[in-house]
Design a protein around this motif. Structure first.
Motif, mmCIF file in Angstrom:
data_model
loop_
_atom_site.group_PDB
_atom_site.id
_atom_site.type_symbol
_atom_site.label_atom_id
_atom_site.label_comp_id
_atom_site.label_asym_id
_atom_site.label_seq_id
_atom_site.Cartn_x
_atom_site.Cartn_y
_atom_site.Cartn_z
ATOM 1 N N GLU A 77 7.444 7.881 -17.019
ATOM 2 C CA GLU A 77 7.307 9.148 -17.736
ATOM 3 C C GLU A 77 8.652 9.785 -18.060
ATOM 4 O O GLU A 77 8.744 10.652 -18.933
ATOM 5 C CB GLU A 77 6.416 10.124 -16.942
ATOM 6 N N ASN A 78 9.727 9.377 -17.374
ATOM 7 C CA ASN A 78 11.056 9.949 -17.629
ATOM 8 C C ASN A 78 11.807 9.247 -18.758
ATOM 9 O O ASN A 78 12.870 9.699 -19.183
ATOM 10 C CB ASN A 78 11.928 9.856 -16.367
ATOM 11 N N CYS A 79 11.292 8.126 -19.219
ATOM 12 C CA CYS A 79 12.006 7.306 -20.213
ATOM 13 C C CYS A 79 12.133 8.050 -21.544
ATOM 14 O O CYS A 79 11.181 8.660 -22.019
ATOM 15 C CB CYS A 79 11.251 5.990 -20.419
ATOM 16 N N VAL A 80 13.356 7.951 -22.134
ATOM 17 C CA VAL A 80 13.586 8.576 -23.442
ATOM 18 C C VAL A 80 13.695 7.528 -24.551
ATOM 19 O O VAL A 80 13.999 7.856 -25.698
ATOM 20 C CB VAL A 80 14.851 9.471 -23.429
ATOM 21 N N GLY A 81 13.474 6.282 -24.202
ATOM 22 C CA GLY A 81 13.423 5.244 -25.232
ATOM 23 C C GLY A 81 14.761 4.831 -25.816
ATOM 24 O O GLY A 81 14.838 4.356 -26.947
ATOM 25 N N CYS A 82 15.828 4.949 -25.025
ATOM 26 C CA CYS A 82 17.167 4.648 -25.547
ATOM 27 C C CYS A 82 17.473 3.150 -25.597
ATOM 28 O O CYS A 82 18.389 2.728 -26.291
ATOM 29 C CB CYS A 82 18.218 5.355 -24.697
ATOM 30 N N GLU A 83 16.742 2.361 -24.849
ATOM 31 C CA GLU A 83 16.899 0.896 -24.781
ATOM 32 C C GLU A 83 18.214 0.423 -24.160
ATOM 33 O O GLU A 83 18.589 -0.746 -24.293
ATOM 34 C CB GLU A 83 16.708 0.243 -26.156
ATOM 35 N N ALA A 84 18.937 1.332 -23.485
ATOM 36 C CA ALA A 84 20.184 0.922 -22.823
ATOM 37 C C ALA A 84 19.913 -0.163 -21.787
ATOM 38 O O ALA A 84 20.717 -1.091 -21.616
ATOM 39 C CB ALA A 84 20.837 2.134 -22.160
ATOM 40 N N CYS A 85 18.793 -0.072 -21.094
ATOM 41 C CA CYS A 85 18.446 -1.061 -20.066
ATOM 42 C C CYS A 85 18.361 -2.468 -20.665
ATOM 43 O O CYS A 85 18.910 -3.420 -20.120
ATOM 44 C CB CYS A 85 17.131 -0.685 -19.386
ATOM 45 N N SER A 86 17.701 -2.577 -21.804
ATOM 46 C CA SER A 86 17.560 -3.891 -22.446
ATOM 47 C C SER A 86 18.879 -4.449 -22.926
ATOM 48 O O SER A 86 19.106 -5.652 -22.871
ATOM 49 C CB SER A 86 16.630 -3.781 -23.658
ATOM 50 N N LYS A 87 19.734 -3.551 -23.396
ATOM 51 C CA LYS A 87 21.013 -4.018 -23.941
ATOM 52 C C LYS A 87 21.883 -4.677 -22.880
ATOM 53 O O LYS A 87 22.655 -5.568 -23.183
ATOM 54 C CB LYS A 87 21.762 -2.853 -24.597
ATOM 55 N N VAL A 88 21.771 -4.247 -21.629
ATOM 56 C CA VAL A 88 22.618 -4.837 -20.581
ATOM 57 C C VAL A 88 21.897 -5.915 -19.765
ATOM 58 O O VAL A 88 22.525 -6.588 -18.955
ATOM 59 C CB VAL A 88 23.157 -3.759 -19.606
ATOM 60 N N CYS A 89 20.607 -6.067 -19.946
ATOM 61 C CA CYS A 89 19.853 -7.036 -19.136
ATOM 62 C C CYS A 89 20.174 -8.466 -19.579
ATOM 63 O O CYS A 89 19.914 -8.832 -20.719
ATOM 64 C CB CYS A 89 18.353 -6.777 -19.250
ATOM 65 N N PRO A 90 20.719 -9.282 -18.674
ATOM 66 C CA PRO A 90 21.085 -10.648 -19.054
ATOM 67 C C PRO A 90 19.889 -11.591 -19.165
ATOM 68 O O PRO A 90 20.020 -12.695 -19.671
ATOM 69 C CB PRO A 90 22.009 -11.084 -17.904
ATOM 70 N N LYS A 91 18.735 -11.166 -18.681
ATOM 71 C CA LYS A 91 17.573 -12.055 -18.651
ATOM 72 C C LYS A 91 16.458 -11.629 -19.611
ATOM 73 O O LYS A 91 15.368 -12.201 -19.590
ATOM 74 C CB LYS A 91 16.999 -12.111 -17.223
ATOM 75 N N LYS A 92 16.734 -10.625 -20.415
ATOM 76 C CA LYS A 92 15.749 -10.147 -21.402
ATOM 77 C C LYS A 92 14.390 -9.839 -20.745
ATOM 78 O O LYS A 92 13.341 -10.299 -21.176
ATOM 79 C CB LYS A 92 15.572 -11.159 -22.540
ATOM 80 N N CYS A 93 14.449 -9.063 -19.675
ATOM 81 C CA CYS A 93 13.233 -8.754 -18.904
ATOM 82 C C CYS A 93 12.355 -7.688 -19.558
ATOM 83 O O CYS A 93 11.166 -7.615 -19.282
ATOM 84 C CB CYS A 93 13.624 -8.265 -17.517
ATOM 85 N N TYR A 94 12.951 -6.839 -20.378
ATOM 86 C CA TYR A 94 12.234 -5.644 -20.837
ATOM 87 C C TYR A 94 11.508 -5.830 -22.153
ATOM 88 O O TYR A 94 11.974 -6.516 -23.047
ATOM 89 C CB TYR A 94 13.226 -4.479 -21.017
ATOM 90 N N THR A 95 10.375 -5.147 -22.258
ATOM 91 C CA THR A 95 9.754 -4.936 -23.561
ATOM 92 C C THR A 95 9.615 -3.432 -23.744
ATOM 93 O O THR A 95 9.408 -2.686 -22.778
ATOM 94 C CB THR A 95 8.367 -5.616 -23.685
ATOM 95 N N HIS A 96 9.753 -3.004 -24.981
ATOM 96 C CA HIS A 96 9.700 -1.587 -25.324
ATOM 97 C C HIS A 96 8.660 -1.365 -26.407
ATOM 98 O O HIS A 96 8.320 -2.284 -27.157
ATOM 99 C CB HIS A 96 11.062 -1.127 -25.871
#
Ligand code: SF4
Ligand code: SF4
Length: 101
Positions: A77-96
């Motif tokens: 619920e705190n996410c602002v949708g910036c996608e910073a997490c995905s940009k640094v993830c070396p394993k492409k774990c995230y979907t948005h």
């Protein structure tokens, strides 16, 4: 269906893409994502030999009671949708996903 978007001061239209899922099978527990998230959405946890989840300090190497570390989405619920997490993830774990109106 329309997506929630924001008009930036530059006049550009930005559509936040909120964190939707995290593939823990691919996650190596490197904690890069939690360090760039400014919203305390993410939490690194330890998984013990028995599969129990224990909380750990991402900046400490001292607690070795767990078998591996894995990232979790603790406060979506705190996410602002910036996608910073995905940009640094070396394993492409995230979907948005954009929020539908
Ligand atoms: S999209 Fe931004 S706010 Fe949301 S979890 Fe990733 S880094 Fe945090
Ligand atoms: S950056 Fe990716 S691989 Fe590293 S802890 Fe976060 S989700 Fe896992």
């Amino acid at each position: 269906m329309a997506s929630f978007s924001v008009t930036l001061p530059s006049g550009e239209i930005w559509t936040p893409r909120f964190v939707a899922e995290l593939n823990q099978e691919k996650c190596i527990g490197c904690a890069r994502c939690v360090r760039v998230c400014a919203r305390e959405v993410l939490a690194l946890v330890g998984v013990t030999e028995d599969g129990d989840i224990i909380s750990i300090d991402p900046d400490s190497d001292e607690d070795e009671e767990y078998e591996k570390k894995v990232m979790t989405i603790a406060h979506k619920e705190n996410c602002v949708g910036c996608e910073a997490c995905s940009k640094v993830c070396p394993k492409k774990c995230y979907t948005h996903a954009a929020a539908e109106l």
